[in-house]
Motif scaffolding. Structure first.
Motif, short mmCIF file in Angstrom:
data_model
loop_
_atom_site.label_atom_id
_atom_site.label_comp_id
_atom_site.label_asym_id
_atom_site.label_seq_id
_atom_site.Cartn_x
_atom_site.Cartn_y
_atom_site.Cartn_z
N SER A 25 0.80 -1.22 0.00
CA SER A 25 0.00 0.00 0.00
C SER A 25 0.84 1.27 0.00
O SER A 25 0.33 2.37 -0.28
CB SER A 25 -0.93 0.02 1.23
N ARG A 26 2.13 1.14 0.30
CA ARG A 26 3.00 2.32 0.36
C ARG A 26 3.64 2.65 -0.97
O ARG A 26 4.45 3.58 -1.05
CB ARG A 26 4.09 2.08 1.41
N VAL A 27 3.26 1.91 -2.02
CA VAL A 27 3.88 2.13 -3.33
C VAL A 27 2.80 2.35 -4.41
O VAL A 27 2.60 1.51 -5.30
CB VAL A 27 4.78 0.93 -3.72
N PRO A 28 2.08 3.47 -4.34
CA PRO A 28 1.08 3.79 -5.37
C PRO A 28 1.79 4.24 -6.65
O PRO A 28 2.33 5.34 -6.71
CB PRO A 28 0.27 4.92 -4.74
N ILE A 29 1.79 3.42 -7.66
CA ILE A 29 2.69 3.59 -8.79
C ILE A 29 2.45 4.88 -9.57
O ILE A 29 3.40 5.57 -9.95
CB ILE A 29 2.62 2.35 -9.71
N GLU A 30 1.20 5.24 -9.83
CA GLU A 30 0.95 6.49 -10.56
C GLU A 30 1.51 7.70 -9.80
O GLU A 30 2.05 8.62 -10.41
CB GLU A 30 -0.55 6.68 -10.80
N ILE A 31 1.38 7.70 -8.50
CA ILE A 31 1.88 8.82 -7.70
C ILE A 31 3.41 8.83 -7.67
O ILE A 31 4.05 9.87 -7.80
CB ILE A 31 1.31 8.77 -6.27
N VAL A 32 4.00 7.65 -7.50
CA VAL A 32 5.45 7.52 -7.43
C VAL A 32 6.13 8.06 -8.69
O VAL A 32 7.21 8.66 -8.63
CB VAL A 32 5.84 6.04 -7.21
N PHE A 33 5.47 7.88 -9.84
CA PHE A 33 6.04 8.35 -11.10
C PHE A 33 5.37 9.63 -11.61
O PHE A 33 5.58 10.02 -12.75
CB PHE A 33 5.97 7.24 -12.16
N ASP A 34 4.58 10.26 -10.76
CA ASP A 34 3.92 11.53 -11.07
C ASP A 34 3.14 11.46 -12.38
O ASP A 34 3.29 12.32 -13.25
CB ASP A 34 4.95 12.67 -11.12
N GLN A 35 2.29 10.45 -12.49
CA GLN A 35 1.44 10.28 -13.67
C GLN A 35 -0.03 10.33 -13.24
O GLN A 35 -0.33 10.44 -12.05
CB GLN A 35 1.76 8.95 -14.37
N GLY A 36 -0.92 10.25 -14.22
CA GLY A 36 -2.33 10.39 -13.90
C GLY A 36 -3.22 9.39 -14.62
O GLY A 36 -2.75 8.34 -15.08
N PHE A 37 -4.49 9.74 -14.76
CA PHE A 37 -5.47 8.86 -15.39
C PHE A 37 -5.05 8.53 -16.83
O PHE A 37 -4.73 9.41 -17.62
CB PHE A 37 -6.84 9.52 -15.42
N GLY A 38 -5.05 7.24 -17.14
CA GLY A 38 -4.79 6.80 -18.50
C GLY A 38 -3.33 6.72 -18.90
O GLY A 38 -3.02 6.34 -20.03
N ASP A 39 -2.41 7.09 -18.00
CA ASP A 39 -0.99 7.10 -18.35
C ASP A 39 -0.32 5.73 -18.18
O ASP A 39 0.54 5.36 -18.97
CB ASP A 39 -0.23 8.12 -17.51
N LEU A 40 -0.71 5.01 -17.13
CA LEU A 40 -0.04 3.75 -16.80
C LEU A 40 -1.06 2.61 -16.70
O LEU A 40 -2.15 2.77 -16.18
CB LEU A 40 0.71 3.87 -15.46
N PHE A 41 -0.64 1.45 -17.20
CA PHE A 41 -1.43 0.23 -17.11
C PHE A 41 -0.77 -0.62 -16.03
O PHE A 41 0.33 -1.14 -16.22
CB PHE A 41 -1.42 -0.49 -18.46
N VAL A 42 -1.42 -0.76 -14.87
CA VAL A 42 -0.75 -1.29 -13.68
C VAL A 42 -1.32 -2.63 -13.24
O VAL A 42 -2.54 -2.77 -13.05
CB VAL A 42 -0.84 -0.29 -12.52
N THR A 43 -0.42 -3.60 -13.06
CA THR A 43 -0.77 -4.86 -12.40
C THR A 43 0.05 -4.92 -11.12
O THR A 43 1.21 -4.55 -11.09
CB THR A 43 -0.45 -6.09 -13.27
#
Length: 227
Positions: free
Chosen positions: A88-106
């Motif tokens: 829970s301490r590694v929210p990937i979109e926030i860690v890489f400063d991205q937003g909606f639709g930028d990253l496809f995360v598993t």
């Protein structure tokens, strides 16, 4: 040239305080919309520059407004796909400063490349057009530590261990070494076991990369790949 232009634009945002506000926000203007990369290397650079902003407390928080939500509602075109840990301490979109639709995360404990996760990453690359597949581990990973300790665990948790044990054997008791080796092993498994991904890599339409996120500093350190 693309990256220099994007960086110059970002520097003009007037990032302040915690990094969640920029000049556009303070003036009541629309949040910055970052251009999407056109090559795998541009996509990888965009990720690392985003993490640099985040770890310095200078996040642009682009693509996180309702207009962006509406813009990607009909179609998604994420520029990168991720295999990350479920921590829970590694929210990937926030860690890489991205937003909606930028990253496809598993995400799954231990960021392991099970067949289901590889299938999702194939979808992200082949169907959605992601230019990077990134395996993200993190410091003090509980799944890696549990595998190293080898104690009895409840339920189906031990089903993760088979994927992580090769890294543990190499690490010789050092959890952080095991975390890095696990990232490398899972990235290699993704790149070499999937004909879909392997073909895209050979055509230079995709990069498979990885790194380790430090829970204390917020910095992602790349892991060198040997494939």
């Amino acid at each position: 040239m693309w990256l220099k232009q994007m960086t110059a634009t970002a520097c003009g945002c007037g990032m302040v305080g915690s990094g969640l506000l920029n000049a556009n926000t303070l003036l009541g203007e629309e949040p910055m919309q970052v251009p999407m990369p056109t090559t795998p290397q541009e996509a990888l650079d965009l990720l690392y520059h985003g993490n640099e902003r985040f770890s310095r407390g200078q996040s642009m928080a682009a693509h996180r407004d309702l207009d962006r939500v509406k813009a990607v509602a009909r179609k998604q075109s994420p520029f990168a796909a991720f295999l990350g840990c479920a921590d829970s301490r590694v929210p990937i979109e926030i860690v890489f400063d991205q937003g909606f639709g930028d990253l496809f995360v598993t995400r799954i404990a231990g960021n392991i490349a099970s067949s289901e996760n590889i299938g999702s990453l194939e979808f992200g690359a082949q169907i959605l057009g992601s230019k990077v597949i990134y395996v993200l581990g993190h410091s003090a990973c509980g799944a890696v530590t549990a595998t190293m300790e080898g104690r009895e665990v409840p339920g189906q948790i031990s089903g993760l261990f088979q994927y992580i044990r090769p890294a543990v054997k190499v690490a010789k008791g050092d959890v952080e070494v095991a975390v890095r080796e696990n990232v490398k092993n899972q990235a290699m498994l993704i790149a070499e076991s999937s004909p879909v991904i392997s073909r895209l890599v050979q055509k230079k339409e995709l990069i498979v990369a990885g790194g380790v996120y430090d829970l204390q500093s917020g910095v992602v350190t790349p892991v060198e790949m040997s494939f």
